[in-house]
Design a protein around this motif. Sequence first.
Motif, short mmCIF file in Angstrom:
data_model
loop_
_atom_site.label_atom_id
_atom_site.label_comp_id
_atom_site.label_asym_id
_atom_site.label_seq_id
_atom_site.Cartn_x
_atom_site.Cartn_y
_atom_site.Cartn_z
N VAL A 81 -5.26 4.81 -9.64
CA VAL A 81 -4.97 6.07 -8.93
C VAL A 81 -4.50 5.72 -7.54
CG1 VAL A 81 -5.86 8.31 -8.18
CG2 VAL A 81 -6.81 7.21 -10.25
N GLU A 82 -3.31 6.24 -7.17
CA GLU A 82 -2.73 5.91 -5.87
C GLU A 82 -2.25 7.17 -5.15
OE1 GLU A 82 -0.56 1.73 -6.11
OE2 GLU A 82 0.17 3.07 -7.68
N ASP A 83 -2.33 7.15 -3.84
CA ASP A 83 -1.80 8.21 -2.99
C ASP A 83 -0.38 7.84 -2.57
OD1 ASP A 83 -1.17 10.12 -1.09
OD2 ASP A 83 -2.80 9.60 0.28
N ALA A 84 0.60 8.53 -3.15
CA ALA A 84 2.00 8.21 -2.86
C ALA A 84 2.43 8.63 -1.47
CB ALA A 84 2.90 8.90 -3.89
N ASP A 85 1.64 9.45 -0.81
CA ASP A 85 2.04 9.98 0.50
C ASP A 85 1.21 9.45 1.65
OD1 ASP A 85 4.22 11.90 -0.20
OD2 ASP A 85 2.66 12.69 -1.50
N ALA A 86 0.46 8.39 1.41
CA ALA A 86 -0.28 7.76 2.49
C ALA A 86 0.70 7.24 3.55
CB ALA A 86 -1.11 6.61 1.96
N PRO A 87 0.37 7.37 4.84
CA PRO A 87 1.28 6.89 5.90
C PRO A 87 1.17 5.38 6.08
CG PRO A 87 -0.66 7.88 6.88
CD PRO A 87 -0.80 8.07 5.39
N THR A 88 1.37 4.66 4.97
CA THR A 88 1.22 3.21 4.93
C THR A 88 2.41 2.62 4.17
OG1 THR A 88 -0.17 3.52 2.96
CG2 THR A 88 -1.30 3.21 5.06
N PRO A 89 2.69 1.32 4.31
CA PRO A 89 3.83 0.73 3.61
C PRO A 89 3.73 0.84 2.09
CG PRO A 89 3.09 -0.71 5.37
CD PRO A 89 2.05 0.36 5.23
N HIS A 90 2.51 0.78 1.57
CA HIS A 90 2.29 0.87 0.13
C HIS A 90 1.31 2.01 -0.16
CE1 HIS A 90 4.40 -2.89 -0.43
NE2 HIS A 90 3.63 -3.45 0.48
N PRO A 91 1.34 2.56 -1.36
CA PRO A 91 0.40 3.64 -1.70
C PRO A 91 -1.05 3.19 -1.49
CG PRO A 91 2.11 3.47 -3.36
CD PRO A 91 2.27 2.27 -2.48
N LEU A 92 -1.86 4.14 -1.10
CA LEU A 92 -3.29 3.89 -0.92
C LEU A 92 -3.96 3.95 -2.29
CD1 LEU A 92 -5.15 3.57 1.69
CD2 LEU A 92 -5.87 5.91 1.21
N VAL A 93 -4.70 2.91 -2.64
CA VAL A 93 -5.39 2.87 -3.94
C VAL A 93 -6.71 3.62 -3.84
CG1 VAL A 93 -6.44 1.39 -5.68
CG2 VAL A 93 -4.31 0.69 -4.55
#
Length: 212
Positions: A81-93
């Motif tokens: 499960v990942e957050d596609a809209d996290a303000p990070t280079p890659h999705p937040l797991v």
Amino acid sequence: MLEKLPQALGHALRNQRAGLDQIAFNVVSVGGGTAAIQVRSLAFADHAPIPALYTADGTGISPPVEWTGVPPGTASVLLIVEDADAPTPHPLVHAIVVDLPPQDGALPEDALKSSHSEGLSYHTGRNSYLQASWLPPDPPPGHGVHRYAFQVFALEAAPDFGGTPGREAVLEALRTHGIASGCLIGTYLRPDGTIPVEEAAPAAVNVDQPLA
């Protein structure tokens, strides 16, 4: 935890998002791409809001998830499960579960360990906070709608993950052994009272098709 961040910071980061193109479902080309797994939840529909119960604004337990269409020849199933809209280079797991039975299946509500629950005895990997547990949705105030991708993969071999595998170990296993995939998107918005939901929501993306 992030609910205490200033709304101004969320606004400032609104255009910084990992993106759906970075989730595992879209970065890993499963072998053949001939099978699609259907992923559903009794708690929310595809591209619909996740109830607050399953977020940091509620109890924060894990939601129910089920999957069908696991193809013959599958040796194990995994969920990420990942957050596609996290303000990070890659999705937040938010969660990793490996070594699931090689068949259609489900995780019931509250199946994964969380801050309010011991969960059940699943083999969980590390979320982005380096915890082997469910990380409930917790978007920054003012950042707009976040899309959470519940991704299920079938593998033709059962890798020896050992311990608590992280995202890179999962991606490597998928590149080598993945044969089918499916994705369910749930959304969550922490309203800040200044931006209409219609304006804040990113456009829906169709992720129901198998990878090529």
